[in-house]
Design a protein around this motif. Structure first.
Motif, PDB file in Angstrom:
ATOM      1  N   LEU A  96      62.999  49.481  67.015  1.00  0.00           N
ATOM      2  CA  LEU A  96      62.867  49.336  65.576  1.00  0.00           C
ATOM      3  C   LEU A  96      63.902  48.807  64.815  1.00  0.00           C
ATOM      4  CD1 LEU A  96      60.594  50.790  63.504  1.00  0.00           C
ATOM      5  CD2 LEU A  96      62.562  52.616  63.307  1.00  0.00           C
ATOM      6  N   LYS A  97      65.226  49.027  65.415  1.00  0.00           N
ATOM      7  CA  LYS A  97      66.169  48.077  64.855  1.00  0.00           C
ATOM      8  C   LYS A  97      66.112  46.549  65.146  1.00  0.00           C
ATOM      9  CE  LYS A  97      70.030  47.051  66.975  1.00  0.00           C
ATOM     10  NZ  LYS A  97      71.169  46.826  67.932  1.00  0.00           N
ATOM     11  N   ASN A  98      65.573  46.462  66.285  1.00  0.00           N
ATOM     12  CA  ASN A  98      65.488  44.827  66.647  1.00  0.00           C
ATOM     13  C   ASN A  98      64.391  44.265  66.019  1.00  0.00           C
ATOM     14  OD1 ASN A  98      67.609  44.826  68.510  1.00  0.00           O
ATOM     15  ND2 ASN A  98      66.302  45.336  70.295  1.00  0.00           N
ATOM     16  N   THR A  99      63.238  45.224  65.642  1.00  0.00           N
ATOM     17  CA  THR A  99      62.064  44.617  64.920  1.00  0.00           C
ATOM     18  C   THR A  99      62.690  44.329  63.447  1.00  0.00           C
ATOM     19  OG1 THR A  99      60.290  45.695  66.326  1.00  0.00           O
ATOM     20  CG2 THR A  99      59.968  45.116  64.151  1.00  0.00           C
ATOM     21  N   MET A 100      63.486  45.460  62.904  1.00  0.00           N
ATOM     22  CA  MET A 100      63.797  45.128  61.435  1.00  0.00           C
ATOM     23  C   MET A 100      64.835  43.875  61.443  1.00  0.00           C
ATOM     24  SD  MET A 100      62.466  46.930  59.666  1.00  0.00           S
ATOM     25  CE  MET A 100      61.095  48.191  60.246  1.00  0.00           C
ATOM     26  N   LEU A 101      65.689  43.434  62.409  1.00  0.00           N
ATOM     27  CA  LEU A 101      66.378  42.142  62.329  1.00  0.00           C
ATOM     28  C   LEU A 101      65.584  41.115  62.402  1.00  0.00           C
ATOM     29  CD1 LEU A 101      69.458  42.962  64.917  1.00  0.00           C
ATOM     30  CD2 LEU A 101      69.508  41.818  62.766  1.00  0.00           C
ATOM     31  N   TYR A 102      64.568  41.100  63.373  1.00  0.00           N
ATOM     32  CA  TYR A 102      63.586  40.247  63.456  1.00  0.00           C
ATOM     33  C   TYR A 102      62.994  39.844  62.046  1.00  0.00           C
ATOM     34  CZ  TYR A 102      61.145  37.572  67.301  1.00  0.00           C
ATOM     35  OH  TYR A 102      60.928  36.764  68.224  1.00  0.00           O
ATOM     36  N   LEU A 103      62.666  40.932  61.334  1.00  0.00           N
ATOM     37  CA  LEU A 103      61.913  40.615  60.047  1.00  0.00           C
ATOM     38  C   LEU A 103      62.900  40.113  58.963  1.00  0.00           C
ATOM     39  CD1 LEU A 103      59.167  41.945  59.297  1.00  0.00           C
ATOM     40  CD2 LEU A 103      60.519  43.833  58.429  1.00  0.00           C
ATOM     41  N   ILE A 161      53.841  40.419  58.872  1.00  0.00           N
ATOM     42  CA  ILE A 161      53.119  41.154  59.863  1.00  0.00           C
ATOM     43  C   ILE A 161      53.257  40.201  61.184  1.00  0.00           C
ATOM     44  CG2 ILE A 161      50.512  41.143  60.333  1.00  0.00           C
ATOM     45  CD1 ILE A 161      49.882  41.683  57.731  1.00  0.00           C
ATOM     46  N   ALA A 162      53.381  38.991  61.237  1.00  0.00           N
ATOM     47  CA  ALA A 162      53.549  38.339  62.444  1.00  0.00           C
ATOM     48  C   ALA A 162      54.663  38.756  63.019  1.00  0.00           C
ATOM     49  CB  ALA A 162      53.561  36.964  62.266  1.00  0.00           C
ATOM     50  N   ALA A 163      55.839  38.942  62.232  1.00  0.00           N
ATOM     51  CA  ALA A 163      57.220  39.446  62.967  1.00  0.00           C
ATOM     52  C   ALA A 163      57.192  41.034  63.349  1.00  0.00           C
ATOM     53  CB  ALA A 163      58.412  39.391  61.835  1.00  0.00           C
ATOM     54  N   MET A 164      56.510  41.521  62.835  1.00  0.00           N
ATOM     55  CA  MET A 164      56.421  43.098  63.317  1.00  0.00           C
ATOM     56  C   MET A 164      55.603  43.044  64.680  1.00  0.00           C
ATOM     57  SD  MET A 164      57.488  45.322  60.914  1.00  0.00           S
ATOM     58  CE  MET A 164      56.873  46.569  61.259  1.00  0.00           C
ATOM     59  N   LYS A 165      54.709  41.928  64.883  1.00  0.00           N
ATOM     60  CA  LYS A 165      54.013  42.110  66.051  1.00  0.00           C
ATOM     61  C   LYS A 165      54.274  41.201  67.358  1.00  0.00           C
ATOM     62  CE  LYS A 165      49.711  41.003  63.950  1.00  0.00           C
ATOM     63  NZ  LYS A 165      48.105  40.968  63.974  1.00  0.00           N
ATOM     64  N   GLY A 189      62.615  41.887  77.319  1.00  0.00           N
ATOM     65  CA  GLY A 189      63.225  43.183  76.448  1.00  0.00           C
ATOM     66  C   GLY A 189      64.744  43.064  76.591  1.00  0.00           C
ATOM     67  N   GLY A 190      65.234  42.359  77.680  1.00  0.00           N
ATOM     68  CA  GLY A 190      66.832  42.310  78.061  1.00  0.00           C
ATOM     69  C   GLY A 190      67.520  41.387  77.345  1.00  0.00           C
ATOM     70  N   PRO A 191      68.732  41.209  77.626  1.00  0.00           N
ATOM     71  CA  PRO A 191      69.617  41.849  78.396  1.00  0.00           C
ATOM     72  C   PRO A 191      70.124  43.084  77.343  1.00  0.00           C
ATOM     73  CG  PRO A 191      70.826  39.976  77.631  1.00  0.00           C
ATOM     74  CD  PRO A 191      69.200  39.664  77.126  1.00  0.00           C
ATOM     75  N   LEU A 192      70.086  44.054  78.390  1.00  0.00           N
ATOM     76  CA  LEU A 192      70.612  45.533  77.700  1.00  0.00           C
ATOM     77  C   LEU A 192      69.760  45.942  76.598  1.00  0.00           C
ATOM     78  CD1 LEU A 192      74.447  45.108  77.764  1.00  0.00           C
ATOM     79  CD2 LEU A 192      73.012  46.525  79.463  1.00  0.00           C
ATOM     80  N   ASP A 193      68.268  45.425  76.629  1.00  0.00           N
ATOM     81  CA  ASP A 193      67.420  46.018  75.507  1.00  0.00           C
ATOM     82  C   ASP A 193      67.696  45.265  74.088  1.00  0.00           C
ATOM     83  OD1 ASP A 193      66.088  47.710  77.280  1.00  0.00           O
ATOM     84  OD2 ASP A 193      67.183  49.427  76.805  1.00  0.00           O
ATOM     85  N   SER A 194      68.568  44.334  74.228  1.00  0.00           N
ATOM     86  CA  SER A 194      68.791  43.610  72.972  1.00  0.00           C
ATOM     87  C   SER A 194      67.712  42.822  72.285  1.00  0.00           C
ATOM     88  CB  SER A 194      70.014  42.559  73.345  1.00  0.00           C
ATOM     89  OG  SER A 194      69.637  41.798  74.087  1.00  0.00           O
ATOM     90  N   THR A 195      66.618  42.717  73.276  1.00  0.00           N
ATOM     91  CA  THR A 195      65.245  41.907  72.622  1.00  0.00           C
ATOM     92  C   THR A 195      64.204  42.871  72.730  1.00  0.00           C
ATOM     93  OG1 THR A 195      64.981  40.729  74.812  1.00  0.00           O
ATOM     94  CG2 THR A 195      66.355  39.684  72.985  1.00  0.00           C
ATOM     95  N   LYS A 196      64.372  44.056  72.867  1.00  0.00           N
ATOM     96  CA  LYS A 196      63.285  44.987  73.030  1.00  0.00           C
ATOM     97  C   LYS A 196      62.807  45.296  71.678  1.00  0.00           C
ATOM     98  CE  LYS A 196      62.870  48.078  76.288  1.00  0.00           C
ATOM     99  NZ  LYS A 196      63.111  49.446  77.077  1.00  0.00           N
ATOM    100  N   THR A 197      61.634  44.715  71.312  1.00  0.00           N
ATOM    101  CA  THR A 197      60.958  44.992  69.828  1.00  0.00           C
ATOM    102  C   THR A 197      60.050  46.012  69.900  1.00  0.00           C
ATOM    103  OG1 THR A 197      58.975  43.535  70.305  1.00  0.00           O
ATOM    104  CG2 THR A 197      61.084  42.544  69.222  1.00  0.00           C
TER     105      THR A 197
END
Lengths: 275, 320
Positions: B99-106, B253-257, B268-276
Motif C-alpha cells: 500500500l505504501k509503495n502504491t501511494m508513493l507511486y501515486l 487510476i492508472a497509477a493504482m493499477k 516486486g524486489g529487491p526486498l519488496d521495494s517495488t511490490k505494489t
C-alpha cells in the motif's frame, strides 16, 4: 501571431530533446538486436551502432520460439475483439441514444459505473468464470473480455446523439427496420468514432498481458507480449535475443501505427474530447 | 392509438409518401400496434453488450466482494469467514508495504503526468513542418505493450548499460547507479518507466483540449499586448481545466493499477521495494492461492480507486 526565428529554433530543440527521450530506448534496443554474437554488448564505452549488423539474432529467436505463431495469435485475437467491440458497442449505443424504454437510465448508469472497476480487482473471479466456462487456452477465452467495453458504448452513444433525428425518421418512413437503420443510416455517419474505438481497443488488446497470462498455460495460444516475456525468461538475459524478440513484436504495431497515424492521434483526440 | 395513426398519416401526406412506401410503413407499424416484439427491440440491441459486460465485469465484481468474505484456495470449497480477511490484511506488514509503495507511486506519477504533458502538448500544438512526425514519435511508447516497454527499460537500466554510460560520461554521477537492484532506487526507476509510457497519451488529451480553445481569445489578448507567457497562464491553463481533471483521474487510476512494469523489471524486489498493491494481489492469488485474501485486497484497491476519483473530481470541480 508570427513567431521569431529564435522561438522556432528553440521549439525544434525542445522537440528533438523529447523525441530523443521517447525514441532513444527503442533505437538502443534495435542496435542491440543487430549486434553479432562476437560483439561485446556490455562494451565500455557502449557502441551505439553494431560493428557488423546481422540478422542472426532474429533467426535464432525464430528457431527457438514460434514467434510467427504468436504473431498470428495476436493478429487473430486483436482483429476479432476489435470487430466484436465495434459491433456490440454500437448496437448497445443505439437504443441508449435513440429509443425510449423501461430501465434505460438504470442500464446506462450501471454501464457507466462498470468503467470504474479495475480489471485487477476482477481477475480472480473472471478467472474462475473462465475456467468454469472452459475458456482456458482458447481464442474465445482470450477475446471475450475485450469483446465489448463500456467505454465503447459511451463513445458510440455520444456519436449517435450527434446525428439529426430527422434522418432516422425519414428512414423509418421509407420502411427500414431498426437493424437496417443502424447498419445503413447510422453506422456510416459515425465512421470517425468507429475508427477511434477501433484504435483504442486495438492498442488495449494488442498490449494486453495480464489476462492472457492468467488464462493461458499452453504456449501455442501465446500472444506476442507473452512470447517476449517467455523469451526473456528462457534466455535469462541474452539481451541480443531478447532485443530481437522485442523488435519483432513491435514491428507489426509500428507498421499499423505509421500506416494509420492519422486515426491514432486524431482519433485519440476525438476520444479525449467526447469520452 | 387511433389518433396517433392519423397524425402519422398526416405526416406521411405532407411528405408525399408514395403508395408503396406507405404500405411498408404500415407493415413496420403493425408489430408496435400489437405491442409484443417491438417493445423488445431496444433490449435485443443491448443484449450482447450487457451479457459480456455482465459476465466479465458486473458479476465478477459481486463475486469478488463475496469471495473476500471467504477462505478460498481453489481446491476446497470456499468457507465463509466474515471480515477475517480484512482483519488479516490490516495486520499484514506485506500488505501495508504494498500500500505504501502504491501511494508513493501515486504521489510521484500523478503530479508529473498532470503537468509535464501540458508542456509537451504546448510544444506540438503549432503547425510547423514535421510536427505530425514529432507527435507520432511522442506517442510511440503508448502503443508499445507494457511488457516490451518494461524489458526495453530493464536493458537501458543495466549496471553497465546505456543510461549509466550517459550519466558517467556527463559527470552527473561518479559511480554506476544500481537502478533496479538497489531498494532505494528501484521503485523510482519503475515509476520513471510508467511516466515515460504515459507522457504521449496524456499529451494527446491535452492537445485535444488546446485545440478546443477558441482562437479569438488569443487574438484579443494579442491586440491588448498581453505577453505569450501571460496568455498561457491566464487563458490556456484555466480553459484546459476539464482536460486536467480527466488526466488527473485517469493517471491516478492508472497509477493504482500498475502491474506489468513491476512484473517484468523487478518481480516486486529487491526486498519488496517495488511490490505494489496489484502485484500483492497477483501473488496472493496466483502464487499462494489465497483467493479470498487476494479478493479482499482487491476490494480495498477498488475502494481506494473510487475515493481517489471522487476526490479528484471534487477538487477540480469546486471552483468552476
Amino acid at each position: 501571431m508570427k513567431a521569431s526565428p529564435l522561438a522556432i529554433i528553440l521549439r525544434y530543440v525542445g522537440l528533438l530533446c523529447v523525441a530523443l527521450l521517447t525514441m532513444g530506448p527503442f533505437l538502443w534496443l534495435l542496435s542491440t538486436a543487430l549486434k553479432s554474437g562476437s560483439e561485446n554488448i556490455f562494451a565500455y564505452p557502449p557502441s551505439l551502432l553494431p560493428e557488423q549488423p546481422t540478422l542472426e539474432n532474429f533467426s535464432r529467436v525464430l528457431e527457438t520460439q514460434p514467434f510467427v505463431l504468436y504473431l498470428k495469435n495476436s493478429v487473430l485475437v486483436a482483429l476479432l475483439s476489435v470487430t466484436a467491440n465495434l459491433m456490440f458497442a454500437s448496437l448497445a449505443a443505439y437504443p441508449l441514444a435513440r429509443m425510449e424504454f423501461r430501465g434505460k437510465n438504470l442500464i446506462f448508469v450501471v454501464l457507466l459505473s462498470s468503467m470504474m472497476i479495475p480489471f485487477q480487482l476482477l481477475m480472480i473471479p473472471v478467472y474462475n468464470i473462465a475456467i468454469s466456462l472452459g475458456l482456458q487456452n482458447s481464442y474465445l477465452g482470450l477475446l471475450l473480455p475485450h469483446a465489448c467495453t463500456a467505454f465503447g458504448v459511451f463513445l458510440m452513444r455520444q456519436a449517435f446523439l450527434g446525428i439529426p433525428k430527422a434522418l432516422e425518421e425519414s428512414a423509418l418512413l421509407e420502411g427500414l427496420n431498426r437493424v437496417q437503420i443502424w447498419w445503413y443510416v447510422l453506422l456510416p455517419l459515425v465512421k470517425p468514432s468507429l475508427a477511434t474505438l477501433a484504435v483504442f481497443s486495438f492498442i488495449a488488446v494488442w498490449g494486453d498481458f495480464l489476462w492472457p497470462l492468467i488464462i493461458l498455460d499452453d504456449p501455442s495460444y501465446y500472444t506476442l507480449p507473452l512470447g517476449v516475456n517467455r523469451l526473456a525468461n528462457t534466455f535469462s538475459m541474452d539481451w541480443r535475443l531478447v532485443a530481437a524478440g522485442a523488435v519483432f513484436s513491435i514491428l507489426p504495431i509500428l507498421a499499423v501505427f505509421l500506416f494509420s497515424q492519422k486515426y491514432f492521434i486524431e482519433g485519440a483526440m476525438r476520444g479525449a474530447v467526447k469520452g | 392509438m387511433q389518433a396517433n395513426e392519423t397524425s402519422r398519416g398526416e405526416i406521411g401526406g405532407n411528405l408525399r409518401v408514395t403508395g408503396a412506401s406507405w404500405q411498408r410503413m404500415r407493415q413496420w407499424r403493425m408489430p408496435r400496434a400489437a405491442g409484443g416484439f417491438s417493445a423488445l427491440v431496444p433490449y435485443l440491441f443491448l443484449l450482447p453488450a450487457c451479457a459480456i459486460i455482465g459476465a466479465f465485469v458486473l458479476y465478477p465484481m459481486l463475486h469478488a466482494i463475496m469471495a473476500s468474505l471467504t477462505d478460498y484456495n481453489m481446491i476446497t470449497e470456499p468457507e465463509f469467514v466474515g471480515a477475517d480477511n480484512y482483519r488479516m490484511l490490516l495486520q499484514d506488514p506485506f500488505f501495508w508495504n504494498s500500500l505504501k509503495n502504491t501511494m508513493l507511486y501515486l504521489v510521484v506519477v500523478v503530479p508529473v503526468l498532470v503537468i509535464a504533458p501540458i508542456f509537451l502538448a504546448l510544444l506540438v500544438n503549432r503547425s510547423l513542418p514535421g510536427i505530425k512526425l514529432f507527435r507520432a514519435v511522442f506517442y510511440l511508447p503508448v502503443i508499445t505493450s507494457l511488457v516490451v516497454t518494461g524489458l526495453i527499460w530493464k536493458w537501458v537500466y543495466e549496471e553497465q548499460g546505456i543510461l549509466n554510460y550517459f550519466l558517467l560520461s556527463t559527470g552527473i554521477t561518479d559511480d554506476p547507479v544500481a537502478f533496479l537492484t538497489d531498494p532505494a532506487n528501484a521503485l523510482f526507476s519503475v515509476i520513471a518507466v510508467t511516466v515515460w509510457t504515459g507522457l504521449g497519451y496524456y499529451m494527446v488529451i491535452y492537445l485535444a483540449g488546446l485545440q478546443s480553445i477558441p482562437r479569438h481569445l488569443y487574438e484579443a489578448a494579442e491586440v491588448e499586448g498581453v505577453s505569450k507567457w501571460r496568455q498561457t497562464l491566464f487563458i490556456t491553463i484555466p480553459l484546459l481545466k476539464p482536460s486536467i481533471a480527466v488526466v488527473a483521474v485517469m493517471s491516478s487510476i492508472a497509477a493504482m493499477k500498475v502491474f506489468e512494469e513491476v512484473y517484468v523489471m523487478t518481480q516486486g524486489g529487491p526486498l519488496d521495494s517495488t511490490k505494489t498493491l496489484v502485484y500483492f494481489i497477483y501473488q496472493s492469488a496466483f502464487e499462494e492461492f489465497e483467493m479470498g485474501y487476494a479478493a479482499a485486497a482487491g476490494v480495498v484497491l477498488f475502494l481506494l480507486t473510487l475515493v481517489l476519483s471522487l476526490v479528484n473530481l471534487f477538487l477540480l470541480r469546486k471552483d468552476r
